[in-house]
Design a protein around this motif. Structure first.
Motif, PDB file in Angstrom:
ATOM      1  N   ILE A  18      10.969  -7.618   2.288  1.00  0.00           N
ATOM      2  CA  ILE A  18      11.606  -8.827   2.823  1.00  0.00           C
ATOM      3  C   ILE A  18      13.123  -8.752   2.663  1.00  0.00           C
ATOM      4  O   ILE A  18      13.882  -9.099   3.581  1.00  0.00           O
ATOM      5  CB  ILE A  18      11.054 -10.079   2.118  1.00  0.00           C
ATOM      6  CG1 ILE A  18       9.561 -10.248   2.450  1.00  0.00           C
ATOM      7  CG2 ILE A  18      11.837 -11.323   2.542  1.00  0.00           C
ATOM      8  CD1 ILE A  18       8.876 -11.342   1.665  1.00  0.00           C
ATOM      9  N   THR A  21      14.513  -6.396   5.162  1.00  0.00           N
ATOM     10  CA  THR A  21      14.488  -7.017   6.489  1.00  0.00           C
ATOM     11  C   THR A  21      15.684  -7.932   6.683  1.00  0.00           C
ATOM     12  O   THR A  21      16.402  -7.852   7.697  1.00  0.00           O
ATOM     13  CB  THR A  21      13.191  -7.829   6.683  1.00  0.00           C
ATOM     14  OG1 THR A  21      12.063  -6.953   6.576  1.00  0.00           O
ATOM     15  CG2 THR A  21      13.172  -8.503   8.045  1.00  0.00           C
ATOM     16  N   LEU A  22      15.922  -8.796   5.710  1.00  0.00           N
ATOM     17  CA  LEU A  22      17.013  -9.762   5.817  1.00  0.00           C
ATOM     18  C   LEU A  22      18.389  -9.099   5.712  1.00  0.00           C
ATOM     19  O   LEU A  22      19.362  -9.576   6.288  1.00  0.00           O
ATOM     20  CB  LEU A  22      16.874 -10.829   4.724  1.00  0.00           C
ATOM     21  CG  LEU A  22      15.600 -11.678   4.786  1.00  0.00           C
ATOM     22  CD1 LEU A  22      15.541 -12.634   3.604  1.00  0.00           C
ATOM     23  CD2 LEU A  22      15.528 -12.446   6.099  1.00  0.00           C
ATOM     24  N   THR A  23      18.444  -7.991   4.989  1.00  0.00           N
ATOM     25  CA  THR A  23      19.726  -7.324   4.752  1.00  0.00           C
ATOM     26  C   THR A  23      20.128  -6.404   5.898  1.00  0.00           C
ATOM     27  O   THR A  23      21.277  -6.408   6.345  1.00  0.00           O
ATOM     28  CB  THR A  23      19.680  -6.500   3.451  1.00  0.00           C
ATOM     29  OG1 THR A  23      19.315  -7.353   2.365  1.00  0.00           O
ATOM     30  CG2 THR A  23      21.025  -5.848   3.178  1.00  0.00           C
ATOM     31  N   GLU A  25      18.248  -5.783   9.029  1.00  0.00           N
ATOM     32  CA  GLU A  25      17.759  -5.971  10.398  1.00  0.00           C
ATOM     33  C   GLU A  25      18.870  -6.321  11.381  1.00  0.00           C
ATOM     34  O   GLU A  25      18.845  -5.908  12.536  1.00  0.00           O
ATOM     35  CB  GLU A  25      16.678  -7.069  10.407  1.00  0.00           C
ATOM     36  CG  GLU A  25      15.951  -7.210  11.745  1.00  0.00           C
ATOM     37  CD  GLU A  25      16.686  -8.134  12.696  1.00  0.00           C
ATOM     38  OE1 GLU A  25      16.660  -7.835  13.912  1.00  0.00           O
ATOM     39  OE2 GLU A  25      17.292  -9.122  12.253  1.00  0.00           O
ATOM     40  N   THR A 127       7.962 -10.996  16.189  1.00  0.00           N
ATOM     41  CA  THR A 127       9.406 -10.951  15.946  1.00  0.00           C
ATOM     42  C   THR A 127      10.236 -10.923  17.229  1.00  0.00           C
ATOM     43  O   THR A 127      11.358 -11.424  17.256  1.00  0.00           O
ATOM     44  CB  THR A 127       9.766  -9.727  15.099  1.00  0.00           C
ATOM     45  OG1 THR A 127       9.304  -8.534  15.757  1.00  0.00           O
ATOM     46  CG2 THR A 127       9.122  -9.808  13.721  1.00  0.00           C
ATOM     47  N   ASN A 146      19.934 -11.862  16.015  1.00  0.00           N
ATOM     48  CA  ASN A 146      19.252 -11.583  14.746  1.00  0.00           C
ATOM     49  C   ASN A 146      17.762 -11.901  14.878  1.00  0.00           C
ATOM     50  O   ASN A 146      17.296 -12.364  15.926  1.00  0.00           O
ATOM     51  CB  ASN A 146      19.891 -12.357  13.587  1.00  0.00           C
ATOM     52  CG  ASN A 146      19.793 -13.870  13.770  1.00  0.00           C
ATOM     53  OD1 ASN A 146      18.834 -14.393  14.327  1.00  0.00           O
ATOM     54  ND2 ASN A 146      20.804 -14.579  13.289  1.00  0.00           N
ATOM     55  N   TRP A 148      15.720 -14.208  13.603  1.00  0.00           N
ATOM     56  CA  TRP A 148      15.341 -15.591  13.885  1.00  0.00           C
ATOM     57  C   TRP A 148      15.691 -15.974  15.319  1.00  0.00           C
ATOM     58  O   TRP A 148      14.912 -16.638  16.009  1.00  0.00           O
ATOM     59  CB  TRP A 148      16.025 -16.528  12.897  1.00  0.00           C
ATOM     60  CG  TRP A 148      15.744 -17.979  13.159  1.00  0.00           C
ATOM     61  CD1 TRP A 148      16.614 -18.927  13.618  1.00  0.00           C
ATOM     62  CD2 TRP A 148      14.492 -18.650  13.010  1.00  0.00           C
ATOM     63  NE1 TRP A 148      15.991 -20.144  13.758  1.00  0.00           N
ATOM     64  CE2 TRP A 148      14.678 -20.002  13.393  1.00  0.00           C
ATOM     65  CE3 TRP A 148      13.216 -18.248  12.590  1.00  0.00           C
ATOM     66  CZ2 TRP A 148      13.654 -20.945  13.363  1.00  0.00           C
ATOM     67  CZ3 TRP A 148      12.189 -19.187  12.570  1.00  0.00           C
ATOM     68  CH2 TRP A 148      12.409 -20.511  12.944  1.00  0.00           C
TER      69      TRP A 148
END
Length: 242
Positions: A18, A21-23, A25, A127, A146, A148
């Motif tokens: 996780i 992914t957040l760092t 992506e 996604t 991004n 989201w």
């Protein structure tokens, strides 16, 4: 205490997945790495170009399918004619085409080989992340969004995580087999090279960013570890901690 921590290694791996992914992506690093493969308006490799597609795409997929079929056949034979785990290798010579794995180990391998790519393929449908070659940054038509934003926009692309590489990374399951315990580090290294080779192939023509393959690797390892805790409850602690 050791027993408790060993059984939760998969959760730590999930947290790492996780974080990755957040760092990574949606980062400058992803773009910079892809720019290496995109020169003068063209990717270093044309999609589907031979013999590269055969060596790095069709070939590995075919071999993994053959491996799955072979494991399934061996599993059926194991159940029809159980083999004593204490038999020596000499005793098994007449069945030298049979791998010296228990039915439980074969079930585990089949599960991880199927579950890892399937889970990642399902995530791709959620996604909606674009491939580099879809983006205006690299001659495409879609904006760089991004994770989201892609999910909210429901873009038609399905490129994150990397499903093709996950087929190779699914072989991390071999490293958790009690029978192959002494080879686990060599297996881990070999599978990592295999998965990244398959992932790099797709990166060369803009089908994936670096982070797509990284997250695929971490998620496949997480699934392999979690399943090992389920299939090999009595031996998982020693496999992970030693």
């Amino acid at each position: 205490m050791k027993s408790y921590s060993a059984n939760w290694v998969w959760l730590k791996l999930l947290c790492l997945t996780i974080i990755a992914t957040l760092t990574f992506e949606h980062s400058a690093l992803d773009v910079r790495i892809s720019e290496i493969f995109y020169v003068n308006g063209h990717w270093l490799l044309e999609k589907g170009a031979q013999p590269y597609a055969l060596i790095f795409y069709d070939g590995p997929k075919a071999l993994l399918i053959i491996l799955s079929i072979y494991l399934l056949i061996v599993l059926i034979i194991r159940y029809k004619q159980p083999v004593d785990a204490n038999l020596s290798l000499n005793t098994l010579k007449p069945n030298r085409l049979m791998i010296p794995l228990s039915a439980r180990e074969i079930c585990y391998l089949l599960t991880i080989i199927i579950l890892a790519p399937t889970s990642i393929a399902l995530l791709k449908g959620v996604t909606h992340v674009s491939c580099p070659n879809h983006l205006t940054l690299f001659g495409g038509e879609l904006p760089y969004l991004n994770l989201w934003q892609n999910m909210v926009a429901n873009t038609p692309a399905k490129c994150f995580p990397a499903a093709h590489a996950s087929a190779g990374f699914s072989l991390y399951g071999l490293a958790f087999l009690p029978t192959l315990h002494k080879y686990r580090y060599k297996i881990f290294a070999a599978v990592t090279v295999l998965g990244w080779t398959m992932g790099l192939y797709k990166m060369l023509f803009g089908d994936h960013f670096f982070s797509h393959t990284l997250v695929s690797m971490l998620l496949s390892l997480t699934i392999a570890c979690a399943l090992a805790c389920i299939f090999f409850k009595r031996t998982t602690n020693s496999l992970i901690l030693r």
